[in-house]
Design a protein around this motif. Structure first.
Motif, PDB file in Angstrom:
ATOM      1  N   TYR A  12       0.847  -1.145  -0.016  1.00 31.34           N
ATOM      2  CA  TYR A  12       0.095  -0.087   0.014  1.00 31.34           C
ATOM      3  C   TYR A  12       0.957   1.251  -0.008  1.00 31.34           C
ATOM      4  O   TYR A  12       1.481   1.481   0.896  1.00 31.34           O
ATOM      5  CB  TYR A  12      -0.918   0.034   1.181  1.00 31.34           C
ATOM      6  CG  TYR A  12      -1.915  -1.130   1.275  1.00 31.34           C
ATOM      7  CD1 TYR A  12      -2.884  -1.135   0.392  1.00 31.34           C
ATOM      8  CD2 TYR A  12      -1.985  -2.127   2.276  1.00 31.34           C
ATOM      9  CE1 TYR A  12      -3.725  -2.056   0.520  1.00 31.34           C
ATOM     10  CE2 TYR A  12      -2.877  -3.015   2.376  1.00 31.34           C
ATOM     11  CZ  TYR A  12      -3.784  -3.139   1.321  1.00 31.34           C
ATOM     12  OH  TYR A  12      -4.709  -4.144   1.576  1.00 31.34           O
ATOM     13  N   ILE A  17       3.493  -4.837   2.508  1.00 28.01           N
ATOM     14  CA  ILE A  17       2.844  -5.503   3.546  1.00 28.01           C
ATOM     15  C   ILE A  17       2.914  -7.096   3.349  1.00 28.01           C
ATOM     16  O   ILE A  17       3.111  -7.589   4.486  1.00 28.01           O
ATOM     17  CB  ILE A  17       1.137  -5.272   3.393  1.00 28.01           C
ATOM     18  CG1 ILE A  17       1.032  -3.900   3.204  1.00 28.01           C
ATOM     19  CG2 ILE A  17       0.263  -6.002   4.292  1.00 28.01           C
ATOM     20  CD1 ILE A  17       1.060  -3.112   4.837  1.00 28.01           C
ATOM     21  N   ASN A  37      -4.585  -9.265  14.217  1.00 29.17           N
ATOM     22  CA  ASN A  37      -4.977  -8.194  13.347  1.00 29.17           C
ATOM     23  C   ASN A  37      -3.960  -7.613  12.623  1.00 29.17           C
ATOM     24  O   ASN A  37      -2.777  -7.313  13.378  1.00 29.17           O
ATOM     25  CB  ASN A  37      -5.725  -7.151  14.140  1.00 29.17           C
ATOM     26  CG  ASN A  37      -7.117  -7.476  14.952  1.00 29.17           C
ATOM     27  OD1 ASN A  37      -7.400  -8.034  16.065  1.00 29.17           O
ATOM     28  ND2 ASN A  37      -8.033  -7.813  13.988  1.00 29.17           N
ATOM     29  N   GLY A  38      -4.291  -7.357  11.417  1.00 30.54           N
ATOM     30  CA  GLY A  38      -3.165  -6.386  10.707  1.00 30.54           C
ATOM     31  C   GLY A  38      -2.100  -7.281  10.032  1.00 30.54           C
ATOM     32  O   GLY A  38      -1.002  -6.294   9.734  1.00 30.54           O
ATOM     33  N   VAL A  39      -1.903  -8.406  10.078  1.00 34.08           N
ATOM     34  CA  VAL A  39      -0.784  -8.897   9.844  1.00 34.08           C
ATOM     35  C   VAL A  39      -0.859  -9.249   8.210  1.00 34.08           C
ATOM     36  O   VAL A  39       0.086  -9.636   7.447  1.00 34.08           O
ATOM     37  CB  VAL A  39      -0.441 -10.448  10.226  1.00 34.08           C
ATOM     38  CG1 VAL A  39      -0.366 -10.463  11.782  1.00 34.08           C
ATOM     39  CG2 VAL A  39      -1.914 -11.428  10.133  1.00 34.08           C
ATOM     40  N   GLY A  40      -1.972  -8.871   7.334  1.00 34.52           N
ATOM     41  CA  GLY A  40      -1.909  -9.139   6.048  1.00 34.52           C
ATOM     42  C   GLY A  40      -2.927 -10.221   5.440  1.00 34.52           C
ATOM     43  O   GLY A  40      -2.733 -10.425   4.247  1.00 34.52           O
ATOM     44  N   ARG A  41      -3.786 -10.819   6.150  1.00 29.86           N
ATOM     45  CA  ARG A  41      -4.578 -12.002   5.888  1.00 29.86           C
ATOM     46  C   ARG A  41      -5.542 -11.383   4.750  1.00 29.86           C
ATOM     47  O   ARG A  41      -5.617 -11.851   3.641  1.00 29.86           O
ATOM     48  CB  ARG A  41      -5.415 -12.527   7.040  1.00 29.86           C
ATOM     49  CG  ARG A  41      -4.580 -13.232   8.026  1.00 29.86           C
ATOM     50  CD  ARG A  41      -5.082 -13.350   9.488  1.00 29.86           C
ATOM     51  NE  ARG A  41      -5.947 -11.996   9.661  1.00 29.86           N
ATOM     52  CZ  ARG A  41      -6.837 -12.055  10.635  1.00 29.86           C
ATOM     53  NH1 ARG A  41      -7.643 -12.854  10.949  1.00 29.86           N
ATOM     54  NH2 ARG A  41      -7.315 -10.728  10.873  1.00 29.86           N
ATOM     55  N   SER A  42      -6.198 -10.299   5.008  1.00 26.51           N
ATOM     56  CA  SER A  42      -7.019  -9.840   4.066  1.00 26.51           C
ATOM     57  C   SER A  42      -6.473  -9.106   2.657  1.00 26.51           C
ATOM     58  O   SER A  42      -6.998  -9.375   1.529  1.00 26.51           O
ATOM     59  CB  SER A  42      -7.963  -8.635   4.547  1.00 26.51           C
ATOM     60  OG  SER A  42      -8.965  -8.866   5.500  1.00 26.51           O
ATOM     61  N   THR A  43      -5.236  -8.753   2.883  1.00 24.95           N
ATOM     62  CA  THR A  43      -4.476  -8.200   1.963  1.00 24.95           C
ATOM     63  C   THR A  43      -4.172  -9.523   0.953  1.00 24.95           C
ATOM     64  O   THR A  43      -4.112  -9.295  -0.306  1.00 24.95           O
ATOM     65  CB  THR A  43      -3.457  -7.401   2.392  1.00 24.95           C
ATOM     66  OG1 THR A  43      -3.766  -6.387   3.095  1.00 24.95           O
ATOM     67  CG2 THR A  43      -2.457  -6.951   1.001  1.00 24.95           C
TER      68      THR A  43
HETATM   69  N1  LIG Z   1      -6.114   0.309   2.108  1.00 22.80           N
HETATM   70  C1  LIG Z   1      -5.056   0.441   2.843  1.00 22.80           C
HETATM   71  N2  LIG Z   1      -4.170   1.702   2.798  1.00 22.80           N
HETATM   72  C2  LIG Z   1      -3.075   1.346   3.545  1.00 22.80           C
HETATM   73  N3  LIG Z   1      -2.778   0.517   4.473  1.00 22.80           N
HETATM   74  C3  LIG Z   1      -3.547  -0.542   4.353  1.00 22.80           C
HETATM   75  C4  LIG Z   1      -4.816  -0.772   3.471  1.00 22.80           C
HETATM   76  N4  LIG Z   1      -5.573  -1.794   4.101  1.00 22.80           N
HETATM   77  C5  LIG Z   1      -4.869  -2.411   5.105  1.00 22.80           C
HETATM   78  N5  LIG Z   1      -3.618  -1.685   5.221  1.00 22.80           N
HETATM   79  C6  LIG Z   1      -2.697  -1.939   6.313  1.00 22.80           C
HETATM   80  O1  LIG Z   1      -2.060  -3.297   5.781  1.00 22.80           O
HETATM   81  C7  LIG Z   1      -1.930  -4.150   6.832  1.00 22.80           C
HETATM   82  C8  LIG Z   1      -2.536  -5.643   6.619  1.00 22.80           C
HETATM   83  O2  LIG Z   1      -3.924  -5.239   6.757  1.00 22.80           O
HETATM   84  P1  LIG Z   1      -5.044  -6.297   6.227  1.00 22.80           P
HETATM   85  O3  LIG Z   1      -6.122  -5.788   6.083  1.00 22.80           O
HETATM   86  O4  LIG Z   1      -4.407  -7.310   5.339  1.00 22.80           O
HETATM   87  O5  LIG Z   1      -5.048  -7.068   7.830  1.00 22.80           O
HETATM   88  P2  LIG Z   1      -5.531  -8.239   8.324  1.00 22.80           P
HETATM   89  O6  LIG Z   1      -4.605  -9.383   8.475  1.00 22.80           O
HETATM   90  O7  LIG Z   1      -6.689  -8.761   7.265  1.00 22.80           O
HETATM   91  O8  LIG Z   1      -6.316  -7.841   9.671  1.00 22.80           O
HETATM   92  P3  LIG Z   1      -7.761  -7.201   9.977  1.00 22.80           P
HETATM   93  O9  LIG Z   1      -8.646  -7.708   9.291  1.00 22.80           O
HETATM   94  O10 LIG Z   1      -7.717  -7.734  11.482  1.00 22.80           O
HETATM   95  O11 LIG Z   1      -7.522  -5.727  10.100  1.00 22.80           O
HETATM   96  C9  LIG Z   1      -2.408  -3.356   8.016  1.00 22.80           C
HETATM   97  O12 LIG Z   1      -1.243  -2.925   8.834  1.00 22.80           O
HETATM   98  C10 LIG Z   1      -3.373  -2.198   7.457  1.00 22.80           C
HETATM   99  O13 LIG Z   1      -3.350  -1.422   8.544  1.00 22.80           O
END
Ligand SMILES: Nc1ncnc2c1ncn2[C@@H]1O[C@H](COP(=O)(O)OP(=O)(O)OP(=O)(O)O)[C@@H](O)[C@H]1O
Ligand SMILES: [Mg+2]
Length: 232
Positions: A12, A17, A37-43
């Motif tokens: 990002y 990430i 949370n925030g480790v990058g699973r959704s990404t």
């Molecule tokens: N659109 C975006 N722009 C900038 N940073 C982002 C964006 N989306 C996510 N991030 C950052 O990327 C990192 C990974 O986010 P991600 O959504 O993949 O986390 P996750 O593992 O799915 O956790 P959760 O769903 O609990 O937030 C986080 O630090 C988040 O703050």
């Protein structure tokens, strides 16, 4: 192999990430991607779907899909249920489900009536505006809408977040039923309970990389990994 991800990176802006994710899902396999949370699973799932630009190799049924637009990836048979439970509130449950159909001339293994029969809470609300559904019902609706597109693999991002324990159980049963019908599943979760109950294999992610891969019982036995990467 249904899905094979190799050395996947995603950014990002300047934030790096995903830092080399490797992951595989076989035909009919249920795999969970766990992590805090925030480790990058959704990404990870967004990069696989092409919603975040992927760098690396993503093969779906032996076709390289990294760089394809999301709709083409969906048409190849990769279903995605994002975390936001995005339904059309003014349309009925039935209409929402019909929007999931990709090819009306080639009905897949999920028929609308059949699906309503399976999920009695959706059937009771078939002709109700979807906007009035509870959080759990909306979650089931988004999963079922994706199934109407007849995916061979479905990636479901945190389906149980914010749901009451009894509804978590129902969503778990729905996912188990999807798997029984031969659809491969990548379940993104933070809660261990459902993942441990229905997965064949689990991956644990930490800081944009896979830090553990194994069966649920191997994860259960590995206290060090759980302490470092999962428990709060
Ligand atoms: N659109 C975006 N722009 C900038 N940073 C982002 C964006 N989306 C996510 N991030 C950052 O990327 C990192 C990974 O986010 P991600 O959504 O993949 O986390 P996750 O593992 O799915 O956790 P959760 O769903 O609990 O937030 C986080 O630090 C988040 O703050
Ligand atoms: Mg997420």
């Amino acid at each position: 192999m249904m899905l094979e991800v190799r050395d996947l990176h995603a950014y990002y802006g300047k934030s790096h990430i995903l830092q080399g994710v490797d992951m595989k899902i076989g035909a009919g396999e249920v795999v969970s991607l766990l992590g805090r949370n925030g480790v990058g699973r959704s990404t990870t799932v967004k990069a696989i779907m092409g919603e975040v630009p992927p760098h690396g190799s993503i093969r779906f049924k032996d076709t390289e899909i990294a760089g394809l637009p999301s709709y083409k990836i969906a048409h190849l048979g990769l279903g995605y249920v994002p975390e936001n439970r995005d339904i059309f509130p003014g349309l009925t449950v039935r209409q929402n489900l019909m929007l999931g159909i990709k090819n009306p001339r080639h009905p897949g293994k999920w028929r609308l009536d059949d699906m309503l029969d399976m999920f009695s809470n959706l059937k009771a609300r078939a002709d109700t505006a979807a906007g009035v559904l509870s959080g759990g019902e909306k979650q089931m609706l988004t999963i079922c809408r994706t199934l109407m597109g007849d995916p061979e693999l479905v990636m479901i991002d945190e389906p149980t977040e914010g749901l009451a324990p009894i509804i978590v159980q129902q969503v778990g049963d729905l996912i188990a039923e999807i798997a029984r019908r031969g659809v491969s599943i990548l379940l993104v979760e933070q809660k261990l309970s459902i993942a441990m109950r229905i997965s064949h294999r689990v991956y644990v992610m930490g800081h944009g990389q896979i830090v553990f891969e194994g069966t649920p019982s191997e994860l259960k036995d590995n206290e060090a990994i759980r302490k470092e990467w999962l428990e709060v």
